[in-house]
Design a protein around this motif. Structure first.
Motif, short mmCIF file in Angstrom:
data_model
loop_
_atom_site.label_atom_id
_atom_site.label_comp_id
_atom_site.label_asym_id
_atom_site.label_seq_id
_atom_site.Cartn_x
_atom_site.Cartn_y
_atom_site.Cartn_z
N GLN A 165 0.83 -1.20 0.00
CA GLN A 165 0.00 0.00 0.00
C GLN A 165 0.87 1.26 0.00
O GLN A 165 0.52 2.28 -0.61
CB GLN A 165 -0.92 -0.01 1.22
CG GLN A 165 -1.93 1.14 1.26
CD GLN A 165 -2.89 1.09 0.10
OE1 GLN A 165 -3.37 0.02 -0.29
NE2 GLN A 165 -3.21 2.26 -0.46
N GLU A 167 1.92 1.94 -3.48
CA GLU A 167 0.78 2.45 -4.25
C GLU A 167 0.48 3.90 -3.90
O GLU A 167 0.10 4.69 -4.77
CB GLU A 167 -0.44 1.56 -3.98
CG GLU A 167 -1.57 1.78 -4.95
CD GLU A 167 -2.60 0.66 -4.90
OE1 GLU A 167 -3.67 0.82 -5.49
OE2 GLU A 167 -2.31 -0.37 -4.26
N GLN A 195 -1.89 10.75 -7.85
CA GLN A 195 -3.30 10.47 -8.10
C GLN A 195 -3.65 10.85 -9.55
O GLN A 195 -2.91 11.55 -10.22
CB GLN A 195 -4.18 11.25 -7.12
CG GLN A 195 -3.91 10.90 -5.67
CD GLN A 195 -4.81 11.68 -4.72
OE1 GLN A 195 -5.74 12.35 -5.13
NE2 GLN A 195 -4.50 11.60 -3.43
N TRP A 249 -11.16 6.39 -14.37
CA TRP A 249 -12.21 5.36 -14.40
C TRP A 249 -13.15 5.65 -15.57
O TRP A 249 -13.67 6.75 -15.71
CB TRP A 249 -12.98 5.36 -13.08
CG TRP A 249 -12.19 4.74 -11.95
CD1 TRP A 249 -11.23 5.32 -11.21
CD2 TRP A 249 -12.30 3.41 -11.48
NE1 TRP A 249 -10.72 4.45 -10.29
CE2 TRP A 249 -11.37 3.26 -10.43
CE3 TRP A 249 -13.10 2.31 -11.83
CZ2 TRP A 249 -11.22 2.07 -9.73
CZ3 TRP A 249 -12.95 1.14 -11.12
CH2 TRP A 249 -12.02 1.01 -10.08
N VAL A 268 -10.44 -2.68 -7.99
CA VAL A 268 -9.45 -1.61 -7.87
C VAL A 268 -8.47 -1.72 -9.03
O VAL A 268 -8.29 -2.80 -9.60
CB VAL A 268 -8.69 -1.68 -6.53
CG1 VAL A 268 -9.63 -1.42 -5.36
CG2 VAL A 268 -8.00 -3.02 -6.36
N LYS A 283 -0.99 0.72 -12.68
CA LYS A 283 -0.64 2.06 -12.21
C LYS A 283 0.83 2.37 -12.46
O LYS A 283 1.18 3.48 -12.87
CB LYS A 283 -0.95 2.18 -10.72
CG LYS A 283 -2.43 2.29 -10.38
CD LYS A 283 -2.60 2.55 -8.89
CE LYS A 283 -4.07 2.74 -8.54
NZ LYS A 283 -4.27 3.01 -7.10
N TYR A 318 -9.39 2.81 -16.98
CA TYR A 318 -9.67 1.49 -16.41
C TYR A 318 -11.17 1.24 -16.42
O TYR A 318 -11.96 2.11 -16.06
CB TYR A 318 -9.13 1.39 -14.98
CG TYR A 318 -9.38 0.04 -14.35
CD1 TYR A 318 -8.65 -1.08 -14.75
CD2 TYR A 318 -10.35 -0.12 -13.36
CE1 TYR A 318 -8.87 -2.32 -14.18
CE2 TYR A 318 -10.58 -1.36 -12.78
CZ TYR A 318 -9.83 -2.45 -13.19
OH TYR A 318 -10.07 -3.68 -12.64
N ASP A 338 -13.99 -1.42 -15.02
CA ASP A 338 -14.31 -2.51 -14.10
C ASP A 338 -15.43 -3.35 -14.72
O ASP A 338 -16.57 -2.89 -14.85
CB ASP A 338 -14.74 -1.94 -12.75
CG ASP A 338 -14.98 -3.04 -11.72
OD1 ASP A 338 -14.77 -4.23 -12.04
OD2 ASP A 338 -15.37 -2.70 -10.58
#
Length: 791
Positions: A237, A240, A245, A250, A279, A285, A299, A301
């Motif tokens: 994490q 990441e 950001q 999305w 995610v 990323k 991305y 989903d």
């Protein structure tokens, strides 16, 4: 009797039980004295000496016995207890160690996450690089390597760095987790580094790592420390969170057209990843960060109902992740890849092959260098077919025809691009020049770059309208170019391209500031004070400086801020109460008035004879009639020098003390020539009114200022001559040379108005402070009787 016999064994059983209970709960699991083999009265030096010997003997790298590692840990734990005065006292009193805390109180339960040694403890003779683990030596960083390689590379991928040392025993505990994380992160493309503070103290200080073990991340040249428990999930994490950001957008059925149609504005291909994970995968990323300058990432989903139409439109299967690349055609992907467990190498190759549009726009020099590289070898020629157009529509007819022609090109040596004449005016002006005159866009030009300095060969092929004739003409020229490169008949030095995205710098800066503020807020919420200390120190320092400035201004003398008009009798304080004026200053005046004392027989010793070394007394010579006028003028001229602590100001009344003045000048007559009034053969006495003497009482020398007229009543030439005299060193000249000029000067001096006598005193004072005035030394100061007025 029988009752007493029964009670005795019962009593013994109870005592033994209590004793065993106390031993069970209060006794330690290990005796540090016994493990180290020292007595309870051993000194710290003895304990440290024994510990070094045992640590060397039982170190896992030196001792390969099965129980060596456990024994080494016990030895380390024992030394940790006995080397600390508090822990040793607690153990001696209560038998308490970190592993056994019978009393459970926080008063004695001190826990430490790590163990520290002094600097000398990191460099034992056997503590060499050869004994480090091979896995760590593979990632060992040096200072130059970090500055030259890691920092530039951190703009393409993040780095995870461990700070360790050969004698950091807490590092042994995190080693298994570190190995797992390194194995996983390295396959994803994260850079790994290890810094040994025993050998790279400079790099550790540069990174701000002051304890071991420490883990930190580096991205975009910025260092971020890891402050949580060392666990695989936390480190993942952490990596990441290092990434900026909004790297990946999305995409759903509602915004996919807006996302894909931005290719013209951003001048980038767009990549879409379809996956069922809720995610964004870390690998994706990291890829987006590495190619953020070339590609735009989105991305999808597949588990959301809002993406069903999008999956159906592009016929996406759900059994494996799918990656699509869109260029100018948003209805059909230019390339596609689908595989279970996508590897980094596959994605890298996929991205490298789709970094540019079919016909990208030249928006900056970096893109120009990659699309049209400089010629390296004869067999590696790269030609660039450039469309110069003034039409800035997204897809005009000419652009569509040029794009259609470029999409049918199968030759790797030819690249296609277009440029807007308005945005790249200098480049277009050079490429469209010819002997017949400048061409008019749209125009197609073929060019080949020869060196990095900007030299290129080019040829204007045809005016481009998108017709079949234009396409045929361009095709024939390309075929001729393959056979004979010399058809590029023009050469020129190309200028550097303008950065058309420079206006987006403000937006990027705002986004970067937002990311940084988000990190700061997150650090504050998680109490990461070590990393926050530099920022907090900067903020409080700025506030302190601001507050201090406001306070100083509030309590400062308001009279210094308001310029005062010079008056004839303001700013001067004398013994008899005569006022003076202050003038403009290049130095900060010490006072808002000039303190001038009279040089008499009373002040003679203190103001001259016994003057401290390095101090000087500036003495104005005046008369009773000229006293008020000359003092006022004197105050104006010397006011700016009152800030000097080595200057004192006095005046000498020549009516009272003429004998002293004559004696002083007689002492100095061998080294100084005074201009006497030569009228009538020099029978008249010299008028010393307005003379100024700079007297150094300790070294027994003086500097002399003589009045100089600066008005307009007389010839300016004579004023310049007197200006040289005011410096104190008259120019040698013959008595017979220029008699009329010298008599004019004498007349001007004799008729000099009183208020003009000190016009150039300020300039003379500047030279006095610089030390450029001539000095006239005397054997001794005149006696006190010379300055005592006769009764």
């Amino acid at each position: 009797m029988a009752g007493s016999r029964m009670s005795l064994p019962l009593f013994v059983v109870v005592v033994v039980s209590v004793t065993l209970t106390g031993v069970t709960h209060g006794g330690p699991e290990m005796d540090p004295y016994q493990i180290l083999g020292v007595t309870r009265s051993a000194s710290q030096a003895e304990i440290k000496k024994v510990y070094k010997r045992l640590a060397k003997e039982w170190h896992p790298d030196k001792n390969k016995q099965p129980g060596a590692e456990d024994m080494f840990i016990k030895i380390t734990k024992s030394y940790e207890i006995l080397s600390s005065e508090d822990k040793r006292a607690n153990y001696d009193r209560y038998g308490q160690t970190d592993d056994t805390q019978p009393y459970g109180g926080s008063r004695y339960g001190h826990h430490h996450d790590s163990f520290y040694f002094d600097d000398s403890f990191f460099n034992f003779p056997f503590n060499s690089k050869n004994h480090r683990e091979f896995a760590d030596s593979k990632y060992t960083l040096h200072f130059n390597q970090y500055v030259n390689d890691v920092v530039p590379d951190s703009f393409k991928r993040p780095y995870l760095i461990k700070i360790t040392s050969d004698w950091c025993f807490s590092c042994i505990h995190i080693e298994p987790v570190w190995k797992e994380v390194v194995q996983e992160m390295e396959t994803l493309g994260v850079g790994i580094g290890v810094v040994d503070v025993g050998y790279e103290r400079r790099l550790a200080n540069h990174l701000g790592a002051h304890r071991t073990p420490s883990i930190l991340g580096v991205i975009n040249g910025k260092v971020t420390f890891f402050h949580y428990a060392v666990a695989k999930e936390h480190l993942r994490q952490f990596v990441e969170d290092l990434l900026p950001q909004r790297l990946v957008e999305w995409v759903s059925d509602k915004n996919h057209m807006q996302f894909l149609n931005s290719w013209h504005e951003l001048n980038k291909p767009h990549v879409l990843l379809f996956d069922q994970v809720p995610v964004v995968p870390l690998l994706y990323k990291l890829t987006a960060f590495a190619y953020k300058d070339y590609l735009q990432f989105g991305y999808v989903d597949q588990g959301l109902s809002e993406t069903a139409d999008l999956q159906k439109q592009f016929n996406i299967n759900t059994y494996a992740p799918t990656m699509l690349v869109f260029k100018e055609n948003t209805d059909k992907p230019a390339d596609i890849i689908q595989a279970k467990g996508m590897k980094k190498q596959i994605i890298e190759e996929f991205m490298s092959n789709n970094k540019f549009l079919l016909v990208p726009r030249l928006v900056n020099q970096m893109l120009f260098d990659e699309l049209c590289p400089v010629k390296q070898f004869h067999r590696r020629r790269k030609y660039c077919v450039l469309l110069i157009t003034g039409d800035e529509e997204t897809l005009s007819f000419g652009k569509q025809a040029f794009l259609s022609f470029a999409s049918g090109n199968a030759k790797d040596v030819v690249r296609f691009a277009y440029v807007y004449q308005r945005l790249q005016q200098q480049l277009c002006d050079i490429l469209m020049q010819s002997k017949d005159g400048p061409h008019v866009p749209p125009q197609v030009v073929i060019l080949e770059r020869r060196n990095a300095a900007g030299k290129a060969f080019f040829k204007a092929v045809t005016a481009w309208n998108g017709s079949e004739e234009d396409k045929q003409c361009l095709l024939e020229e390309l075929e001729r170019l393959q056979k004979d490169p010399s058809i590029l008949i023009h050469d020129a030095m190309l200028p550097e391209l303008n950065n058309e995205f420079a206006s987006m710098f403000v937006i990027r800066w705002i986004c970067a500031s937002y990311d940084y503020l988000s990190e700061v807020i997150d650090d504050i919420l998680h109490n990461n004070w070590r990393e926050m200390m530099p920022l907090l120190s900067l903020i409080f320092s700025a506030l302190f400086i601001l507050f201090g400035t406001v306070v100083i201004q509030a309590f400062s003398d308001s009279s210094e801020d308001k310029p005062t008009k010079p008056k004839s009798k303001d700013g001067l304080k004398t013994e008899n109460g005569s006022p003076g004026a202050g003038g403009a200053s290049s130095r900060a005046p010490k006072k808002n008035f000039v303190e001038v004392t009279e040089l008499t027989d009373i002040t003679y010793m203190s103001n001259l004879v016994k003057l401290r070394p390095g101090h000087m007394n500036i003495v104005l010579v005046l008369t009773d009639a000229s006293k008020n006028i000359l003092l006022s003028k004197f105050a104006k001229e010397v006011y700016s020098f009152t800030g000097s602590l080595t200057l004192h100001f006095s005046f000498l009344n020549i009516d009272k003390h003429s004998e002293w003045m004559n004696t002083l000048l007689e002492y100095a007559q061998d080294t100084m020539q005074l201009d006497a009034d030569e009228d009538d053969g020099g029978r008249h006495k010299v008028d010393y009114t307005g003379y100024v003497l700079a007297l150094n009482g300790h070294k027994k020398y003086l500097c002399l200022f003589k009045p100089v007229y600066t008005g307009e009543d007389f010839d300016s030439k004579s004023s310049e001559d007197e200006g040289a005299t005011s410096g104190g060193r008259p120019k040698p000249s013959s008595r017979d040379d220029h008699p009329s000029r010298k008599s004019t000067r004498s007349r001007s001096m004799s008729t000099l108005q009183i208020h003009h006598k000190l016009d150039r005193l300020g300039l003379w004072m500047e030279r006095l402070m610089e030390g450029t005035l001539p000095r006239y030394y005397i054997p001794a100061w005149p006696g006190l009787d010379k300055i005592t007025p006769s009764k």
